[in-house]
Design an enzyme around this catalytic site. Sequence first.
Site, PDB file in Angstrom:
ATOM      1  N   ASP A  48       0.853  -1.191   0.000  1.00 24.76           N
ATOM      2  CA  ASP A  48       0.000   0.000   0.000  1.00 24.76           C
ATOM      3  C   ASP A  48       0.884   1.234   0.000  1.00 24.76           C
ATOM      4  OD1 ASP A  48      -2.445  -1.383   0.071  1.00 24.76           O
ATOM      5  OD2 ASP A  48      -2.346  -1.583   2.244  1.00 24.76           O
ATOM      6  N   ASP A  91      -7.143  -1.163  -4.388  1.00 23.24           N
ATOM      7  CA  ASP A  91      -8.165  -0.761  -3.414  1.00 23.24           C
ATOM      8  C   ASP A  91      -9.070   0.325  -3.979  1.00 23.24           C
ATOM      9  OD1 ASP A  91      -7.028  -2.506  -1.538  1.00 23.24           O
ATOM     10  OD2 ASP A  91      -5.680  -0.959  -0.781  1.00 23.24           O
TER      11      ASP A  91
END
Length: 204
Positions: A148, A183
Amino acid sequence: MNIKKAYIFVFIILLIDQISKVYVKTNFILNEHIDVFGKEENAWFKILFVENEGMAWGAQIPGDYGKLFLTIFRIFAVGGISWWLYDSIRKGLSNYLIIAITLILAGAIGNIIDSVFYGVLFNDSNSQVATIFSNEPYGTWFHGEVVDMFYFPIIKDALMPEWVPFIGGKPFTFFNAIFNVADIAISTGFGILIVFNKRCFKEA
């Protein structure tokens, strides 16, 4: 949208997702960050390299087989989503629905790639920049960490109002999630399903 266009769309999202992850993984040390459009408190957002087990906010399933279970579950889920996409296109359903499913599918595959392959492709990112195709991988098959990097702390170090149960008076940051392109795709897909619900589930 036909099936060919849908899977080209999936491929493009996957390409962007994986290029961004590999770039961060091979150029940043874990928890290293850069400010974007400004510095420190005035930055619009940060590129902050973190890794997680593959669930929102770094949540994980406990136990030795928790990560393996999560990865296998996701693979089966992708199979179901793929069928949903194919069936929706075959039946000529709404393009809103097809675009939403395509985004969700692309995002799910993107994070599965991390979970399945990254553990054997990269070495550890702690205190060093990782290298791809390392002779000392940090994990095993199906046990990779999801990369991420996007961090948008819009409200920082504020205090939660006292009247809020359990967390009143405690400091908080909004938005404190750190996420990736996959995401974003998943969230956008679900957002389309919610906001355009009637159009999504109305036959074309």
